[in-house]
Design a protein around this motif. Sequence first.
Motif, PDB file in Angstrom:
ATOM      1  N   LEU A 215      41.777  35.312  31.834  1.00  0.00           N
ATOM      2  CA  LEU A 215      41.886  36.765  31.940  1.00  0.00           C
ATOM      3  C   LEU A 215      42.242  37.198  33.364  1.00  0.00           C
ATOM      4  O   LEU A 215      43.023  38.135  33.559  1.00  0.00           O
ATOM      5  CB  LEU A 215      40.578  37.435  31.506  1.00  0.00           C
ATOM      6  CG  LEU A 215      40.300  37.453  29.997  1.00  0.00           C
ATOM      7  CD1 LEU A 215      38.928  38.044  29.710  1.00  0.00           C
ATOM      8  CD2 LEU A 215      41.372  38.247  29.249  1.00  0.00           C
ATOM      9  N   LYS A 216      41.707  36.511  34.358  1.00  0.00           N
ATOM     10  CA  LYS A 216      42.031  36.831  35.761  1.00  0.00           C
ATOM     11  C   LYS A 216      43.521  36.568  36.037  1.00  0.00           C
ATOM     12  O   LYS A 216      44.199  37.358  36.709  1.00  0.00           O
ATOM     13  CB  LYS A 216      41.158  36.021  36.707  1.00  0.00           C
ATOM     14  CG  LYS A 216      39.713  36.517  36.795  1.00  0.00           C
ATOM     15  CD  LYS A 216      38.893  35.679  37.769  1.00  0.00           C
ATOM     16  CE  LYS A 216      37.548  36.311  38.042  1.00  0.00           C
ATOM     17  NZ  LYS A 216      36.693  36.429  36.845  1.00  0.00           N
TER      18      LYS A 216
ATOM     19  N   GLU B 126      45.504  39.300  34.174  1.00  0.00           N
ATOM     20  CA  GLU B 126      45.374  40.593  34.844  1.00  0.00           C
ATOM     21  C   GLU B 126      46.214  40.647  36.115  1.00  0.00           C
ATOM     22  O   GLU B 126      46.869  41.646  36.392  1.00  0.00           O
ATOM     23  CB  GLU B 126      43.904  40.873  35.166  1.00  0.00           C
ATOM     24  CG  GLU B 126      43.057  41.263  33.965  1.00  0.00           C
ATOM     25  CD  GLU B 126      43.360  42.662  33.447  1.00  0.00           C
ATOM     26  OE1 GLU B 126      43.670  43.556  34.258  1.00  0.00           O
ATOM     27  OE2 GLU B 126      43.307  42.859  32.231  1.00  0.00           O
ATOM     28  N   SER B 127      46.212  39.557  36.856  1.00  0.00           N
ATOM     29  CA  SER B 127      46.970  39.532  38.113  1.00  0.00           C
ATOM     30  C   SER B 127      48.478  39.605  37.861  1.00  0.00           C
ATOM     31  O   SER B 127      49.238  40.132  38.672  1.00  0.00           O
ATOM     32  CB  SER B 127      46.636  38.278  38.927  1.00  0.00           C
ATOM     33  OG  SER B 127      47.045  37.106  38.237  1.00  0.00           O
TER      34      SER B 127
ATOM     35  N   LYS C  26      49.699  41.226  35.274  1.00  0.00           N
ATOM     36  CA  LYS C  26      49.869  42.468  34.506  1.00  0.00           C
ATOM     37  C   LYS C  26      50.459  42.212  33.119  1.00  0.00           C
ATOM     38  O   LYS C  26      51.339  42.929  32.640  1.00  0.00           O
ATOM     39  CB  LYS C  26      50.723  43.468  35.283  1.00  0.00           C
ATOM     40  CG  LYS C  26      50.091  43.916  36.594  1.00  0.00           C
ATOM     41  CD  LYS C  26      50.922  44.962  37.301  1.00  0.00           C
ATOM     42  CE  LYS C  26      50.230  45.402  38.608  1.00  0.00           C
ATOM     43  NZ  LYS C  26      51.026  46.421  39.334  1.00  0.00           N
TER      44      LYS C  26
ATOM     45  N   THR D 294      47.596  41.989  27.141  1.00  0.00           N
ATOM     46  CA  THR D 294      46.668  41.012  26.560  1.00  0.00           C
ATOM     47  C   THR D 294      45.776  41.695  25.541  1.00  0.00           C
ATOM     48  O   THR D 294      45.339  42.831  25.746  1.00  0.00           O
ATOM     49  CB  THR D 294      45.798  40.375  27.654  1.00  0.00           C
ATOM     50  OG1 THR D 294      46.649  39.740  28.619  1.00  0.00           O
ATOM     51  CG2 THR D 294      44.849  39.337  27.072  1.00  0.00           C
TER      52      THR D 294
ATOM     53  N   GLN E  15      33.821  41.842  34.181  1.00  0.00           N
ATOM     54  CA  GLN E  15      35.013  41.985  35.022  1.00  0.00           C
ATOM     55  C   GLN E  15      35.779  43.231  34.621  1.00  0.00           C
ATOM     56  O   GLN E  15      35.634  43.720  33.499  1.00  0.00           O
ATOM     57  CB  GLN E  15      35.921  40.767  34.903  1.00  0.00           C
ATOM     58  CG  GLN E  15      36.302  40.380  33.500  1.00  0.00           C
ATOM     59  CD  GLN E  15      36.831  38.959  33.436  1.00  0.00           C
ATOM     60  OE1 GLN E  15      37.958  38.698  33.822  1.00  0.00           O
ATOM     61  NE2 GLN E  15      35.997  38.033  32.953  1.00  0.00           N
ATOM     62  N   LYS E  16      36.571  43.742  35.554  1.00  0.00           N
ATOM     63  CA  LYS E  16      37.326  44.965  35.293  1.00  0.00           C
ATOM     64  C   LYS E  16      38.682  44.598  34.707  1.00  0.00           C
ATOM     65  O   LYS E  16      39.473  43.901  35.347  1.00  0.00           O
ATOM     66  CB  LYS E  16      37.494  45.752  36.595  1.00  0.00           C
ATOM     67  CG  LYS E  16      37.905  47.196  36.386  1.00  0.00           C
ATOM     68  CD  LYS E  16      37.776  47.991  37.672  1.00  0.00           C
ATOM     69  CE  LYS E  16      38.066  49.468  37.445  1.00  0.00           C
ATOM     70  NZ  LYS E  16      37.110  50.113  36.538  1.00  0.00           N
ATOM     71  N   LEU E  17      38.949  45.067  33.496  1.00  0.00           N
ATOM     72  CA  LEU E  17      40.200  44.774  32.810  1.00  0.00           C
ATOM     73  C   LEU E  17      41.089  46.017  32.781  1.00  0.00           C
ATOM     74  O   LEU E  17      40.639  47.089  32.405  1.00  0.00           O
ATOM     75  CB  LEU E  17      39.919  44.302  31.376  1.00  0.00           C
ATOM     76  CG  LEU E  17      39.033  43.050  31.228  1.00  0.00           C
ATOM     77  CD1 LEU E  17      38.745  42.780  29.756  1.00  0.00           C
ATOM     78  CD2 LEU E  17      39.682  41.844  31.880  1.00  0.00           C
ATOM     79  N   LYS E  18      42.342  45.846  33.170  1.00  0.00           N
ATOM     80  CA  LYS E  18      43.283  46.973  33.184  1.00  0.00           C
ATOM     81  C   LYS E  18      44.440  46.781  32.210  1.00  0.00           C
ATOM     82  O   LYS E  18      45.004  47.748  31.710  1.00  0.00           O
ATOM     83  CB  LYS E  18      43.836  47.171  34.598  1.00  0.00           C
ATOM     84  CG  LYS E  18      42.792  47.637  35.611  1.00  0.00           C
ATOM     85  CD  LYS E  18      43.430  47.882  36.971  1.00  0.00           C
ATOM     86  CE  LYS E  18      42.398  48.381  37.974  1.00  0.00           C
ATOM     87  NZ  LYS E  18      43.006  48.626  39.312  1.00  0.00           N
ATOM     88  N   ASN E  19      44.795  45.541  31.951  1.00  0.00           N
ATOM     89  CA  ASN E  19      45.935  45.255  31.071  1.00  0.00           C
ATOM     90  C   ASN E  19      45.501  44.563  29.782  1.00  0.00           C
ATOM     91  O   ASN E  19      46.331  44.066  29.029  1.00  0.00           O
ATOM     92  CB  ASN E  19      46.943  44.367  31.808  1.00  0.00           C
ATOM     93  CG  ASN E  19      47.476  45.036  33.062  1.00  0.00           C
ATOM     94  OD1 ASN E  19      48.246  45.983  33.001  1.00  0.00           O
ATOM     95  ND2 ASN E  19      47.039  44.555  34.221  1.00  0.00           N
ATOM     96  N   THR E  20      44.189  44.557  29.552  1.00  0.00           N
ATOM     97  CA  THR E  20      43.632  43.878  28.388  1.00  0.00           C
ATOM     98  C   THR E  20      42.986  44.879  27.438  1.00  0.00           C
ATOM     99  O   THR E  20      42.193  45.719  27.865  1.00  0.00           O
ATOM    100  CB  THR E  20      42.585  42.831  28.804  1.00  0.00           C
ATOM    101  OG1 THR E  20      43.186  41.876  29.680  1.00  0.00           O
ATOM    102  CG2 THR E  20      42.006  42.109  27.595  1.00  0.00           C
TER     103      THR E  20
END
Length: 326
Positions: A164-165, A168-169, A171, A174, A192-197
């Motif tokens: 996931l990291k 996310e990195s 972008k 997911t 963890q903070k998810l922005k694109n998942t």
Amino acid sequence: MKSFKTNEIFEIKSRSNFEELALKIFDYQNKNNNFYSEYSSFILKGKKPTSIREIPFLPISFFKTNKIILNNLNHKLIFKSSGTSGARSSHYVADLELYKKSFINNFLQQYHKIEDTCIIGLLPSYEENGDSSLIYMINELINISQNKLSGFYNNNFQELSKSLKILESSKTNTILIGVSYALLDFGKEYPQKLKNTIVIETGGMKGKRKEMLKEELHKILKDDFGLNHIHSEYGMTELLSQAYSKKDGVFLSPSWMDILIRDINDPLSILGFNKLGGVNIIDLANLNSCSFIATDDLGIKLNQNEFKINGRLSNSDMRGCNLLIQ
């Protein structure tokens, strides 16, 4: 047995188109499924449905005790319910391509192009059963996805967190779809903070944890993953279609699926919008078994395409429904 054009199911353009096709499929199944025909004859007493509200809905419990499939069809696969308690439901699937069309078309309508999405499954209890329709669906989506990190992670939380990291990195779009208890365990251990998942929960603790309200579950997961919304998937072994909720527990049906709410004290009576009752489902993709199913869920229909699930019918509620199967 006369065949039916399956492409019509996924080309529905209007409400009238849906209702017309639903009545055609009822007639088709009533003529070609002896078990459903016997049941519908008991309900209809010689009448012919002129609207979808008059179609008999088969109690879902019959999938635990009977082989629900059209006459003279051979099944390609049997999907079974998770079976955390009591007898397991069995869905005899004669056409796997029809199932694939259903979940792929629905996924494309609701989410990203599958080839451009990383699909991650966190479904350990389903994989243990080995005959889950949900596992079949996610496995097919993983195969279509072209991301090397797509796959089932199950209890490998450390590897999942690492993937996931990376996603996310970069972008990458997911989707993490998981059973509730596994998502809770993973979120607690690896917040963890998810922005694109997008996180989609499939519901249920499968006997691993105490059941909790959906609102409570979503609040914990939102906090763990830094998300504004948690998505949900509503599906079941006995169906070949699913509905998805993107926020606030409001589910959207695909164009070939509809929800009707029945009165729990008069199960042959269909209620209007914003009324709590038993959930009846029309799944036109269920062409080769039964497209008209009375479930054990409680829900509310908000408008023509949206609904909420409010829990399960209790034993006392079920007495009205049992009138259908005596």
